[in-house]
Design an enzyme around this catalytic site. Structure first.
Site, PDB file in Angstrom:
ATOM      1  N   ASP A  93       0.814  -1.162   0.013  1.00  0.00           N
ATOM      2  CA  ASP A  93       0.080  -0.030   0.008  1.00  0.00           C
ATOM      3  C   ASP A  93       0.821   1.131   0.052  1.00  0.00           C
ATOM      4  OD1 ASP A  93      -2.374   1.400   0.140  1.00  0.00           O
ATOM      5  OD2 ASP A  93      -2.586   1.511   2.302  1.00  0.00           O
ATOM      6  N   ASP A 115       2.836   5.042  -5.485  1.00  0.00           N
ATOM      7  CA  ASP A 115       2.044   6.083  -5.582  1.00  0.00           C
ATOM      8  C   ASP A 115       2.833   7.527  -5.787  1.00  0.00           C
ATOM      9  OD1 ASP A 115       0.471   8.283  -4.867  1.00  0.00           O
ATOM     10  OD2 ASP A 115       0.318   7.610  -2.583  1.00  0.00           O
ATOM     11  N   GLU A 145      -1.617   5.956  -9.005  1.00  0.00           N
ATOM     12  CA  GLU A 145      -2.528   6.866  -8.600  1.00  0.00           C
ATOM     13  C   GLU A 145      -2.413   8.164  -9.319  1.00  0.00           C
ATOM     14  OE1 GLU A 145      -3.123   7.238  -4.163  1.00  0.00           O
ATOM     15  OE2 GLU A 145      -4.281   9.196  -4.622  1.00  0.00           O
ATOM     16  N   HIS A 225      -9.121   4.928  -2.169  1.00  0.00           N
ATOM     17  CA  HIS A 225      -8.692   5.060  -1.033  1.00  0.00           C
ATOM     18  C   HIS A 225      -9.062   5.833  -0.059  1.00  0.00           C
ATOM     19  CE1 HIS A 225      -4.405   3.665  -2.038  1.00  0.00           C
ATOM     20  NE2 HIS A 225      -4.979   3.367  -3.081  1.00  0.00           N
ATOM     21  N   ALA A 227     -11.241   5.142   2.417  1.00  0.00           N
ATOM     22  CA  ALA A 227     -12.833   4.657   2.144  1.00  0.00           C
ATOM     23  C   ALA A 227     -13.344   4.297   3.446  1.00  0.00           C
ATOM     24  CB  ALA A 227     -12.936   3.851   1.082  1.00  0.00           C
ATOM     25  N   SER A 228     -12.651   4.599   4.725  1.00  0.00           N
ATOM     26  CA  SER A 228     -13.370   4.096   5.996  1.00  0.00           C
ATOM     27  C   SER A 228     -14.528   5.006   6.181  1.00  0.00           C
ATOM     28  CB  SER A 228     -12.274   4.502   7.122  1.00  0.00           C
ATOM     29  OG  SER A 228     -11.403   3.125   7.096  1.00  0.00           O
ATOM     30  N   ASN A 268     -10.341   0.659  -0.182  1.00  0.00           N
ATOM     31  CA  ASN A 268      -9.403   0.497   0.890  1.00  0.00           C
ATOM     32  C   ASN A 268     -10.023   0.817   2.166  1.00  0.00           C
ATOM     33  OD1 ASN A 268      -7.719  -0.006  -1.362  1.00  0.00           O
ATOM     34  ND2 ASN A 268      -6.113   1.509  -0.657  1.00  0.00           N
ATOM     35  N   ASP A 270      -8.692   1.062   6.310  1.00  0.00           N
ATOM     36  CA  ASP A 270      -7.644   0.993   7.341  1.00  0.00           C
ATOM     37  C   ASP A 270      -8.165   1.374   8.664  1.00  0.00           C
ATOM     38  OD1 ASP A 270      -5.529   0.503   9.093  1.00  0.00           O
ATOM     39  OD2 ASP A 270      -4.307   1.715   7.806  1.00  0.00           O
ATOM     40  N   SER A 271      -8.649   2.709   8.677  1.00  0.00           N
ATOM     41  CA  SER A 271      -9.105   3.455   9.972  1.00  0.00           C
ATOM     42  C   SER A 271     -10.042   2.782  10.884  1.00  0.00           C
ATOM     43  CB  SER A 271      -9.479   4.836   9.604  1.00  0.00           C
ATOM     44  OG  SER A 271      -8.392   5.431   8.991  1.00  0.00           O
TER      45      SER A 271
HETATM   46  P1  13P Z   1      -8.820   5.054   5.470  1.00  0.00           P
HETATM   47  O1  13P Z   1      -7.967   5.885   6.397  1.00  0.00           O
HETATM   48  O2  13P Z   1     -10.050   5.812   5.109  1.00  0.00           O
HETATM   49  O3  13P Z   1      -9.163   3.637   5.983  1.00  0.00           O
HETATM   50  O4  13P Z   1      -8.169   4.717   4.163  1.00  0.00           O
HETATM   51  C1  13P Z   1      -7.159   3.497   4.077  1.00  0.00           C
HETATM   52  C2  13P Z   1      -6.390   3.524   2.724  1.00  0.00           C
HETATM   53  O5  13P Z   1      -6.738   4.437   1.801  1.00  0.00           O
HETATM   54  C3  13P Z   1      -5.215   2.688   2.930  1.00  0.00           C
HETATM   55  O6  13P Z   1      -4.538   2.933   1.566  1.00  0.00           O
HETATM   56  O1  G3H Z   2      -3.183   5.067   3.388  1.00  0.00           O
HETATM   57  C1  G3H Z   2      -2.656   4.776   4.274  1.00  0.00           C
HETATM   58  C2  G3H Z   2      -2.968   3.490   5.468  1.00  0.00           C
HETATM   59  O2  G3H Z   2      -4.106   3.788   6.267  1.00  0.00           O
HETATM   60  C3  G3H Z   2      -1.467   3.217   5.868  1.00  0.00           C
HETATM   61  O3  G3H Z   2      -1.491   3.998   7.127  1.00  0.00           O
HETATM   62  O4  G3H Z   2       0.990   4.486   6.725  1.00  0.00           O
HETATM   63  O5  G3H Z   2      -0.249   4.616   8.962  1.00  0.00           O
HETATM   64  O6  G3H Z   2       0.227   2.398   8.092  1.00  0.00           O
HETATM   65  P1  G3H Z   2       0.004   3.797   7.737  1.00  0.00           P
HETATM   66 ZN    ZN Z   3      -4.254   4.810   0.948  1.00  0.00          ZN
END
Ligand code: 13P
Ligand code: G3H
Ligand code: ZN
Length: 323
Positions: A93, A115, A145, A225, A227-228, A268, A270-271
């Protein structure tokens, strides 16, 4: 044979073709530790969903790149043990250098993002093409991207993103040979995506930009990206038990579902995983101040993560039942 194939992983090409024609998105979930990975796999096996396991540069620094890689490889076997052989990709990522992308390809990743979105167009193009050339020799898929999401830092809101310019996408895809393209249509990373007053709804994503991109890139997989959804039930638990996440706002699930039905083939998240984890750990400690066994306080977080990922696959990605 490319290393990732020997390990039972797949690249994202067939996944995206199926997602495109099926009107759903493949979930791309970030992980940094064992419990997150277990939850992602269990949720995707139980919902019979393909999955992209995402590892960021920061995750590699935190957990050690070798550890994370072998965990992901273990996940392939774990899924089989759970009873369903779901397609699993291991994806870098936000790769930021050619060297990092090459290292990941050489050590078992089946997909990488390069990226270069912050670079001038020509430099982004050159860097991305260089990664694609190396990746193609190993049948690894590459995500590029165009357009800049608001900063990785939480303080920045999506109002400051630079939307993707649809006029650039054909040339970029044609000249780089990239296999999927992340675009900026109003999402941003982190838990503070929009500045809205209480009761106000968040501005809609720029579906008009997405449509223009789709017109110029027929049958081409698009990535979203940031997309939380920043699910309010977990923000509330965090704040109830000592946290301070005021005005945390994410992308409404209906908008993501709409995107998943379009050319968006990868979403995507993560959050949301971080918020669930933090909420359940905070809640546990508030209710069990004498406990100090990590297994005790991480189990409820893992259980809740499974629930959240399953719900996402079913209600947001539309990927449930596609295996
Ligand atoms: P969020 O912070 O919205 O979860 O996005 C995650 C992401 O884009 C990881 O590449
Ligand atoms: O887009 C970023 C992801 O949420 C990864 O975050 O760099 O803190 O691991 P991080
Ligand atoms: Zn991202």
């Amino acid at each position: 044979m490319a290393l990732y194939k020997q390990l039972g992983l797949v690249n994202t090409k067939d996944m995206f073709a199926a997602a495109f024609s099926g009107g759903y998105a493949v979930p791309a979930y970030n992980f940094n530790n064992l419990e997150q990975l277990q939850a992602i796999i269990q949720a995707c096996v139980e919902t019979r969903s393909p999955v992209i396991l995402q590892v960021s540069k920061g995750a590699r620094a935190y957990a050690n790149s070798t550890m994370l890689r072998y965990m992901a490889l273990g996940a392939v076997q774990y899924a089989k043990e759970l009873g369903v052989q779901i397609p699993i990709a291991l994806h870098l990522d936000h790769g930021d250098t050619y060297e990092l992308a090459v290292d990941c390809i050489n050590t078992g990743f089946s997909s990488v993002m390069i990226d270069g979105s912050h670079l001038p167009f020509e430099e982004n193009l050159t860097l991305t093409k260089k990664v694609v050339d190396y990746a193609n020799a190993n049948d690894v898929s590459v995500e590029g991207e165009l357009g800049v999401l608001a900063g990785i830092e939480d303080e920045v809101s999506s109002e400051h993103s630079h939307y993707t310019d649809p006029a650039q996408v054909e040339e970029f895809v044609e000249k780089t040979g990239v296999h999927s393209l992340a675009i900026s249509i109003g999402t941003s990373h982190g838990a503070y995506k929009f500045k809205v007053k209480p009761g106000e709804s968040v501005p809609p994503l720029r579906f008009d930009i997405l449509e223009k991109v789709e017109e110029r890139l027929p049958n081409f997989p698009i990535v979203l990206h940031g997309a939380s959804s920043v699910l309010s039930e977990y923000v509330e638990i965090i704040n109830r038990y000592g946290g301070s996440l005021e005005n945390a706002v994410g992308v409404p699930e209906e908008q993501l579902r709409k995107a998943a039905k379009s050319a968006v083939c990868k979403i995507n998240v993560d959050s949301d995983g971080r918020l669930v984890f933090t909420a359940k750990v905070r809640e546990f400690f508030a209710n069990n101040p004498k406990e100090f066994d990590p297994r005790k306080y991480l189990s409820p977080a893992r259980t809740e993560l499974i629930k959240m990922y399953k719900a996402k696959n079913e209600n947001v990605m539309g990927s449930a039942g596609k295996v």
